[in-house]
Write a protein that holds these residues in place. Sequence first.
Motif, PDB file in Angstrom:
ATOM      1  N   ASP A 160      27.688  25.792  55.968  1.00 11.74           N
ATOM      2  CA  ASP A 160      27.874  23.879  55.161  1.00 11.74           C
ATOM      3  C   ASP A 160      26.798  23.944  56.328  1.00 11.74           C
ATOM      4  OD1 ASP A 160      30.174  24.672  53.861  1.00 11.74           O
ATOM      5  OD2 ASP A 160      31.425  24.240  54.547  1.00 11.74           O
ATOM      6  N   VAL A 161      26.395  22.710  55.759  1.00  8.50           N
ATOM      7  CA  VAL A 161      25.245  21.759  56.313  1.00  8.50           C
ATOM      8  C   VAL A 161      25.589  20.562  56.251  1.00  8.50           C
ATOM      9  CG1 VAL A 161      22.952  21.597  56.698  1.00  8.50           C
ATOM     10  CG2 VAL A 161      23.709  24.007  56.225  1.00  8.50           C
ATOM     11  N   GLN A 162      25.531  20.210  57.363  1.00 12.58           N
ATOM     12  CA  GLN A 162      26.298  18.400  57.415  1.00 12.58           C
ATOM     13  C   GLN A 162      24.380  17.584  57.844  1.00 12.58           C
ATOM     14  OE1 GLN A 162      28.931  17.408  60.642  1.00 12.58           O
ATOM     15  NE2 GLN A 162      29.696  15.993  59.604  1.00 12.58           N
ATOM     16  N   VAL A 163      24.657  16.508  56.786  1.00 14.03           N
ATOM     17  CA  VAL A 163      22.962  16.472  56.643  1.00 14.03           C
ATOM     18  C   VAL A 163      23.567  14.865  56.839  1.00 14.03           C
ATOM     19  CG1 VAL A 163      21.965  17.913  55.763  1.00 14.03           C
ATOM     20  CG2 VAL A 163      22.593  16.047  54.316  1.00 14.03           C
ATOM     21  N   ARG A 164      22.504  14.009  56.526  1.00 15.29           N
ATOM     22  CA  ARG A 164      22.504  12.739  56.213  1.00 15.29           C
ATOM     23  C   ARG A 164      20.548  12.303  55.723  1.00 15.29           C
ATOM     24  NH1 ARG A 164      22.767  11.380  62.459  1.00 15.29           N
ATOM     25  NH2 ARG A 164      25.052  10.485  62.366  1.00 15.29           N
ATOM     26  N   TYR A 165      21.023  11.410  54.594  1.00 14.66           N
ATOM     27  CA  TYR A 165      19.511  11.638  54.417  1.00 14.66           C
ATOM     28  C   TYR A 165      19.510   9.978  53.561  1.00 14.66           C
ATOM     29  CZ  TYR A 165      21.852  12.576  49.445  1.00 14.66           C
ATOM     30  OH  TYR A 165      22.083  12.187  47.923  1.00 14.66           O
ATOM     31  N   LEU A 166      17.662  10.434  53.393  1.00 11.76           N
ATOM     32  CA  LEU A 166      17.470   9.079  51.689  1.00 11.76           C
ATOM     33  C   LEU A 166      16.905   9.592  50.831  1.00 11.76           C
ATOM     34  CD1 LEU A 166      16.238   6.444  51.336  1.00 11.76           C
ATOM     35  CD2 LEU A 166      14.595   7.009  53.300  1.00 11.76           C
ATOM     36  N   GLN A 193      14.276   2.910  46.611  1.00  5.51           N
ATOM     37  CA  GLN A 193      15.297   3.846  47.107  1.00  5.51           C
ATOM     38  C   GLN A 193      16.704   4.170  45.929  1.00  5.51           C
ATOM     39  OE1 GLN A 193      16.698   2.674  51.722  1.00  5.51           O
ATOM     40  NE2 GLN A 193      18.577   2.395  50.302  1.00  5.51           N
ATOM     41  N   ILE A 194      17.044   5.486  46.189  1.00  2.00           N
ATOM     42  CA  ILE A 194      18.188   6.082  44.831  1.00  2.00           C
ATOM     43  C   ILE A 194      19.407   5.520  46.259  1.00  2.00           C
ATOM     44  CG2 ILE A 194      18.738   7.691  43.223  1.00  2.00           C
ATOM     45  CD1 ILE A 194      15.803   8.474  43.700  1.00  2.00           C
ATOM     46  N   VAL A 195      19.474   7.070  47.029  1.00  2.00           N
ATOM     47  CA  VAL A 195      20.816   6.843  47.875  1.00  2.00           C
ATOM     48  C   VAL A 195      19.996   6.861  48.958  1.00  2.00           C
ATOM     49  CG1 VAL A 195      22.036   8.147  48.236  1.00  2.00           C
ATOM     50  CG2 VAL A 195      21.038   8.490  46.064  1.00  2.00           C
ATOM     51  N   SER A 196      20.994   5.956  50.352  1.00  2.00           N
ATOM     52  CA  SER A 196      20.562   6.597  51.441  1.00  2.00           C
ATOM     53  C   SER A 196      22.128   6.506  51.907  1.00  2.00           C
ATOM     54  CB  SER A 196      20.234   5.135  52.359  1.00  2.00           C
ATOM     55  OG  SER A 196      19.486   5.692  53.821  1.00  2.00           O
ATOM     56  N   THR A 197      22.380   7.316  52.963  1.00  2.00           N
ATOM     57  CA  THR A 197      23.513   7.550  53.981  1.00  2.00           C
ATOM     58  C   THR A 197      23.001   6.909  55.017  1.00  2.00           C
ATOM     59  OG1 THR A 197      23.072   9.589  54.729  1.00  2.00           O
ATOM     60  CG2 THR A 197      23.919   9.819  52.834  1.00  2.00           C
ATOM     61  N   PHE A 198      22.465   6.612  55.648  1.00  2.00           N
ATOM     62  CA  PHE A 198      22.124   6.087  56.638  1.00  2.00           C
ATOM     63  C   PHE A 198      22.606   4.691  57.162  1.00  2.00           C
ATOM     64  CE2 PHE A 198      18.755   9.053  56.273  1.00  2.00           C
ATOM     65  CZ  PHE A 198      18.821  10.065  58.028  1.00  2.00           C
ATOM     66  N   SER A 199      23.077   3.732  56.460  1.00  2.00           N
ATOM     67  CA  SER A 199      23.174   2.182  56.250  1.00  2.00           C
ATOM     68  C   SER A 199      24.920   2.637  56.596  1.00  2.00           C
ATOM     69  CB  SER A 199      23.563   2.269  54.936  1.00  2.00           C
ATOM     70  OG  SER A 199      23.581   2.354  53.657  1.00  2.00           O
ATOM     71  N   THR A 200      25.410   3.401  56.299  1.00  2.00           N
ATOM     72  CA  THR A 200      26.982   3.686  56.829  1.00  2.00           C
ATOM     73  C   THR A 200      27.007   4.810  57.454  1.00  2.00           C
ATOM     74  OG1 THR A 200      27.559   5.399  54.960  1.00  2.00           O
ATOM     75  CG2 THR A 200      27.449   3.386  54.643  1.00  2.00           C
ATOM     76  N   GLU A 217      27.064   7.416  57.363  1.00  2.00           N
ATOM     77  CA  GLU A 217      28.206   9.286  56.833  1.00  2.00           C
ATOM     78  C   GLU A 217      27.116   9.808  56.789  1.00  2.00           C
ATOM     79  OE1 GLU A 217      29.004   8.785  52.146  1.00  2.00           O
ATOM     80  OE2 GLU A 217      27.494   7.358  52.404  1.00  2.00           O
ATOM     81  N   THR A 218      28.035  11.449  56.711  1.00  2.00           N
ATOM     82  CA  THR A 218      27.372  12.093  56.181  1.00  2.00           C
ATOM     83  C   THR A 218      27.331  12.883  55.651  1.00  2.00           C
ATOM     84  OG1 THR A 218      28.745  13.973  57.794  1.00  2.00           O
ATOM     85  CG2 THR A 218      26.966  13.176  58.809  1.00  2.00           C
ATOM     86  N   VAL A 219      26.889  13.573  54.476  1.00  2.00           N
ATOM     87  CA  VAL A 219      26.885  14.855  53.767  1.00  2.00           C
ATOM     88  C   VAL A 219      27.323  16.581  54.003  1.00  2.00           C
ATOM     89  CG1 VAL A 219      26.277  15.492  51.119  1.00  2.00           C
ATOM     90  CG2 VAL A 219      26.532  13.045  51.952  1.00  2.00           C
ATOM     91  N   ILE A 246      19.677  17.168  59.771  1.00  2.00           N
ATOM     92  CA  ILE A 246      19.910  17.950  60.044  1.00  2.00           C
ATOM     93  C   ILE A 246      21.244  17.817  60.611  1.00  2.00           C
ATOM     94  CG2 ILE A 246      21.065  20.261  60.333  1.00  2.00           C
ATOM     95  CD1 ILE A 246      17.957  21.090  58.444  1.00  2.00           C
ATOM     96  N   VAL A 247      22.874  17.670  60.707  1.00  2.00           N
ATOM     97  CA  VAL A 247      23.141  17.086  61.714  1.00  2.00           C
ATOM     98  C   VAL A 247      23.893  18.257  62.412  1.00  2.00           C
ATOM     99  CG1 VAL A 247      25.372  15.393  62.394  1.00  2.00           C
ATOM    100  CG2 VAL A 247      23.647  15.010  61.114  1.00  2.00           C
TER     101      VAL A 247
END
Length: 353
Positions: free
Chosen positions: A123-129, A138-145, A147-149, A207-208
Motif C-alpha cells: 500500500d502506498v500513501q501519496v499526495r498528487y496533482l 487541473q483535474i484533481v489535487s490533494t494538496f489543497s487539503t 490529504e493523502t490517498v 510518496i508519503v
Amino acid sequence: MHGLGLPGLSPPEAKDARVRSPRLRFLAAAAAPLAFLAVAACSPDSGGADDSTATSSPEDAAATSAGPSHDLNDVAVEQQDGEPVLNWHGEPLADGDLPFVTQQTQSEQLQAGDGEEIGAEDDVQVRYLAVNGTTGEQIVSTFSTDETVTLDLTDETLLPAFRDNLPGTTEGDSVLMALPAEDAFGEFGSQELGVGPEDTLLFYMEIVDSYPIAGEPVDPVEGLPTVESDGETPAVIDVEGVEAPDELVVQPLVQGQGAEVGEGQTVFVHYTGVTLSDGEQFDTSYNRGQPFSFQVGAGQVIDGWDQGLIGQNVRSQVLLVIPAEQAYGPNPEDHPELGGEDLVFVVDIIAAY
C-alpha cells in the motif's frame, strides 16, 4: 440483511506465513481522489464519454493523435501559495503551446527520498496533482487539503502506469509522470473529469509512506472463537465452547503494518458477524460486494465497534467479542432479533482517512 448502524442510519448495503487483507478495489467508488486513479473509470458505465461529449474538440483529438511526443524533462514543478503547479518551457502549462502529448508513459524522479523502497505488493500513501495535458487544466489535487490517498499496488483497477512505475521508488520521493491516453482513460475518456479520449495526463506525486498489504498472523488465543478467513469471502467463525464475555474482547488475528485507526477517521472495512449463542451468521459485507464505511467514535455503529477498532492498524484483521450491552442491548428497535445477544465479529481494516 442487518446493518451495524443506530436507528435511522442505513450503512452501505491465515493461510500461510503472511496473510493478505481484502483489496481496496471498491474504495475507488467512495473517494473522488482515489476514484480518479482507477481504470474502472474508463468504462462507459463509469462516466466515460465518446468523442462527441468529451472535453477535447475533434481538432484537439486529431492534433493529439498525430502530433509529436513531448519531453517530460521540459515540465517543471513550482510551488505557488504552498501548492504545486506545472510549468512547461518556463510558463504555466495552460499558457503553453498545447496540447502536451506523449505517446508512451514517461516518469521522472524530481526529488529522492530516504525512506523504504516501495514493493510491488505494498500500500502506498501519496499526495498528487493531476493535470490535463490537452487543456492544461487541473483535474484533481490533494494538496489543497493536505490529504493523502492510499494505493493498493496489487489492485488491477489501479491505472497500470502506477502499478508499473511506483515499485522501486522510495518513501519521500517526488515523481512527475506523463500518461498517454491509452495508459489513462483510453477511448472513452471521462466526461465527468473533463478528460477527452486522446488526452495525455500529467501527474505530480509525492510518496508519503508505504507498508505491506500482507499482515503477520497472530497466534490464536485459547478460549476465543476460532476463525478461518481467506480475505475474499465471509470468515468462518467457530464459537463452540466460548464463554460469554464480561467485557469487550479485542484480539488481532492478523497484525497489519498500516497507520493506527484514530477517533474521527472514516474507516473502510470488510466484516462478518455471528451470534455467540449459536454461531449463526447474521451479517457480512462480503455478500454486498463492497466494504462498509463509518466514522469512528461518532456513534454511527454499535459501541463495541467504536471502542474496539480505535488504535488498531490498517490492514489488520481483528476479532471482536462484544457483550450485549455494547452491541444492541436488551430491546433494540432496529434489530430486535439481536436483542440481548453477545456478538462476534471478524473485521478486516482496509483503509482509514
